[in-house]
Design a protein around this motif. Sequence first.
Motif, PDB file in Angstrom:
ATOM      1  N   SER A 207       0.817  -1.212   0.000  1.00 44.74           N
ATOM      2  CA  SER A 207       0.000   0.000   0.000  1.00 44.74           C
ATOM      3  C   SER A 207       0.852   1.265   0.000  1.00 44.74           C
ATOM      4  O   SER A 207       0.364   2.354  -0.297  1.00 44.74           O
ATOM      5  N   GLU A 208       2.145   1.118   0.330  1.00 44.31           N
ATOM      6  CA  GLU A 208       3.054   2.259   0.359  1.00 44.31           C
ATOM      7  C   GLU A 208       3.935   2.324  -0.890  1.00 44.31           C
ATOM      8  O   GLU A 208       4.770   3.222  -1.013  1.00 44.31           O
ATOM      9  N   GLN A 209       3.770   1.368  -1.803  1.00 41.66           N
ATOM     10  CA  GLN A 209       4.607   1.312  -2.994  1.00 41.66           C
ATOM     11  C   GLN A 209       3.740   1.531  -4.240  1.00 41.66           C
ATOM     12  O   GLN A 209       2.692   0.893  -4.389  1.00 41.66           O
ATOM     13  N   ASP A 210       4.199   2.417  -5.111  1.00 39.23           N
ATOM     14  CA  ASP A 210       3.405   2.831  -6.269  1.00 39.23           C
ATOM     15  C   ASP A 210       3.861   2.152  -7.552  1.00 39.23           C
ATOM     16  O   ASP A 210       5.064   1.995  -7.784  1.00 39.23           O
ATOM     17  N   VAL A 211       2.905   1.794  -8.381  1.00 39.16           N
ATOM     18  CA  VAL A 211       3.177   1.327  -9.742  1.00 39.16           C
ATOM     19  C   VAL A 211       2.665   2.385 -10.704  1.00 39.16           C
ATOM     20  O   VAL A 211       1.484   2.746 -10.681  1.00 39.16           O
ATOM     21  N   THR A 212       3.570   2.881 -11.535  1.00 36.10           N
ATOM     22  CA  THR A 212       3.242   3.937 -12.487  1.00 36.10           C
ATOM     23  C   THR A 212       3.474   3.430 -13.903  1.00 36.10           C
ATOM     24  O   THR A 212       4.594   3.030 -14.249  1.00 36.10           O
ATOM     25  N   LEU A 213       2.428   3.419 -14.718  1.00 37.61           N
ATOM     26  CA  LEU A 213       2.518   2.988 -16.103  1.00 37.61           C
ATOM     27  C   LEU A 213       2.513   4.205 -17.011  1.00 37.61           C
ATOM     28  O   LEU A 213       1.553   4.977 -17.028  1.00 37.61           O
ATOM     29  N   SER A 214       3.604   4.386 -17.757  1.00 40.03           N
ATOM     30  CA  SER A 214       3.678   5.470 -18.735  1.00 40.03           C
ATOM     31  C   SER A 214       3.089   4.987 -20.054  1.00 40.03           C
ATOM     32  O   SER A 214       3.489   3.943 -20.571  1.00 40.03           O
ATOM     33  N   LEU A 215       2.152   5.742 -20.578  1.00 36.82           N
ATOM     34  CA  LEU A 215       1.405   5.332 -21.760  1.00 36.82           C
ATOM     35  C   LEU A 215       1.520   6.422 -22.822  1.00 36.82           C
ATOM     36  O   LEU A 215       1.235   7.587 -22.557  1.00 36.82           O
ATOM     37  N   ASN A 309      -0.943   4.535 -10.881  1.00 36.85           N
ATOM     38  CA  ASN A 309      -0.880   5.784 -11.625  1.00 36.85           C
ATOM     39  C   ASN A 309      -0.744   5.501 -13.122  1.00 36.85           C
ATOM     40  O   ASN A 309       0.052   4.642 -13.520  1.00 36.85           O
ATOM     41  N   ILE A 310      -1.493   6.228 -13.924  1.00 37.18           N
ATOM     42  CA  ILE A 310      -1.311   6.220 -15.371  1.00 37.18           C
ATOM     43  C   ILE A 310      -0.683   7.557 -15.757  1.00 37.18           C
ATOM     44  O   ILE A 310      -1.212   8.623 -15.424  1.00 37.18           O
ATOM     45  N   SER A 311       0.451   7.483 -16.442  1.00 36.89           N
ATOM     46  CA  SER A 311       1.176   8.686 -16.827  1.00 36.89           C
ATOM     47  C   SER A 311       0.989   8.922 -18.325  1.00 36.89           C
ATOM     48  O   SER A 311       1.422   8.110 -19.150  1.00 36.89           O
ATOM     49  N   VAL A 312       0.341  10.010 -18.673  1.00 39.40           N
ATOM     50  CA  VAL A 312       0.045  10.346 -20.063  1.00 39.40           C
ATOM     51  C   VAL A 312       1.307  10.902 -20.716  1.00 39.40           C
ATOM     52  O   VAL A 312       1.804  11.968 -20.351  1.00 39.40           O
ATOM     53  N   GLY A 313       1.828  10.143 -21.703  1.00 35.12           N
ATOM     54  CA  GLY A 313       2.989  10.590 -22.449  1.00 35.12           C
ATOM     55  C   GLY A 313       2.604  10.982 -23.861  1.00 35.12           C
ATOM     56  O   GLY A 313       1.437  10.862 -24.263  1.00 35.12           O
ATOM     57  N   PHE A 314       3.582  11.432 -24.647  1.00 36.98           N
ATOM     58  CA  PHE A 314       3.296  11.994 -25.962  1.00 36.98           C
ATOM     59  C   PHE A 314       4.266  11.466 -27.013  1.00 36.98           C
ATOM     60  O   PHE A 314       5.437  11.211 -26.711  1.00 36.98           O
ATOM     61  N   PRO A 315       3.815  11.328 -28.253  1.00 33.40           N
ATOM     62  CA  PRO A 315       4.717  10.899 -29.322  1.00 33.40           C
ATOM     63  C   PRO A 315       5.838  11.905 -29.557  1.00 33.40           C
ATOM     64  O   PRO A 315       5.660  13.116 -29.369  1.00 33.40           O
ATOM     65  N   ARG A 316       6.983  11.384 -29.994  1.00 33.84           N
ATOM     66  CA  ARG A 316       8.156  12.223 -30.224  1.00 33.84           C
ATOM     67  C   ARG A 316       7.880  13.344 -31.218  1.00 33.84           C
ATOM     68  O   ARG A 316       8.399  14.457 -31.081  1.00 33.84           O
TER      69      ARG A 316
END
Length: 335
Positions: A207-215, A309-316
């Motif tokens: 519960s104290e450790q985060d998983v963040t997926l960059s998409l 967490n979902i991290s919104v990323g962007f195309p190059r």
Amino acid sequence: MTDYHVHLPVAAQDSVQDFVDMAVRAEELGYDFVWLPETWGRDAVTVMTSIAHATEEIGIGSSIMNVYSRSPALLAQTAATLQEVSDGRFRLGIGPSGPAVIEGWHGIDFGNPLRRTREYVDIVKMVLEGKELDYDGEYFNLSGFRLRCDPPEPRPKVDAAGMGPKAVELAGRFADGWHAILFTPEAMRDRLEDFDRGVEMGDGDRSEQDVTLSLTCAALDDGERARHLTKQHSAFYVGAMGTYYRDSLARQGYEDEAHDIAANWMNGDREAALDVFTDEMLDDFTAAGTPERAREELAKFAAIDGVDNISVGFPRAASREEIHETLDALAPDQR
């Protein structure tokens, strides 16, 4: 409940102020965090400092800083300072990168990246907790170093990036969180099992450790343009950024496609590489299209149990205007 973050562009922008403007906009739109990669453009520390001074509430972190070009003690000093200038909003994301970057650009032997990452996590945490270093590792034998200033309160969290099963297990066992990229929903669930096993091995508290997926995301009125940009970005990573992304794609059921993309890219046939990256694959790894379609794809990843967490990323190749259009369309209050 999943939090929504922003993964600032990996591509060079016209100025540092462009990154700052994106972070300010993300804060206004209700995103919880902004992550900044460090590649071969502006250094992450200066940019994150500028963002910290221009914002008030949004979290700020590196995703990722590599564990070769700075010593672990220097990285810890940097984290402590960024925690101070951000008033406690900083989180450190680190990882090994790959041999093409580390050996080709920095001239350092890549060696055993998992062991090195583990030692960085250990050492950085010790320094940030105000301890005097007495560390005997495979890569680092350190003694006598201690922060001259007071250790930051709270201690910045230290996350590790990883793609393979052992790397993800390491993140669960030793780090405060895991950063993931280029995963299908099914493969993400498999790797979450590795992460949870690592948490258990390290007697951690999940519960104290985060998983963040960059998409990688593109939400544009011109849906075809959005999907082309995202396909181009994904093919670049598989074809041009060493073997890690290619191998990860292969592990997820796309072995033939991964090798075909890489082969075409290395032979200079970029269009053939893009043709291999089918619409089905694009939907498996990204959220792209019209705003409505991109939001639907984003929700599919946000629904994965264990992703915090979902991290919104962007195309190059996305323009500044297209980045802002995507930011607006995928903002938390739009879903």
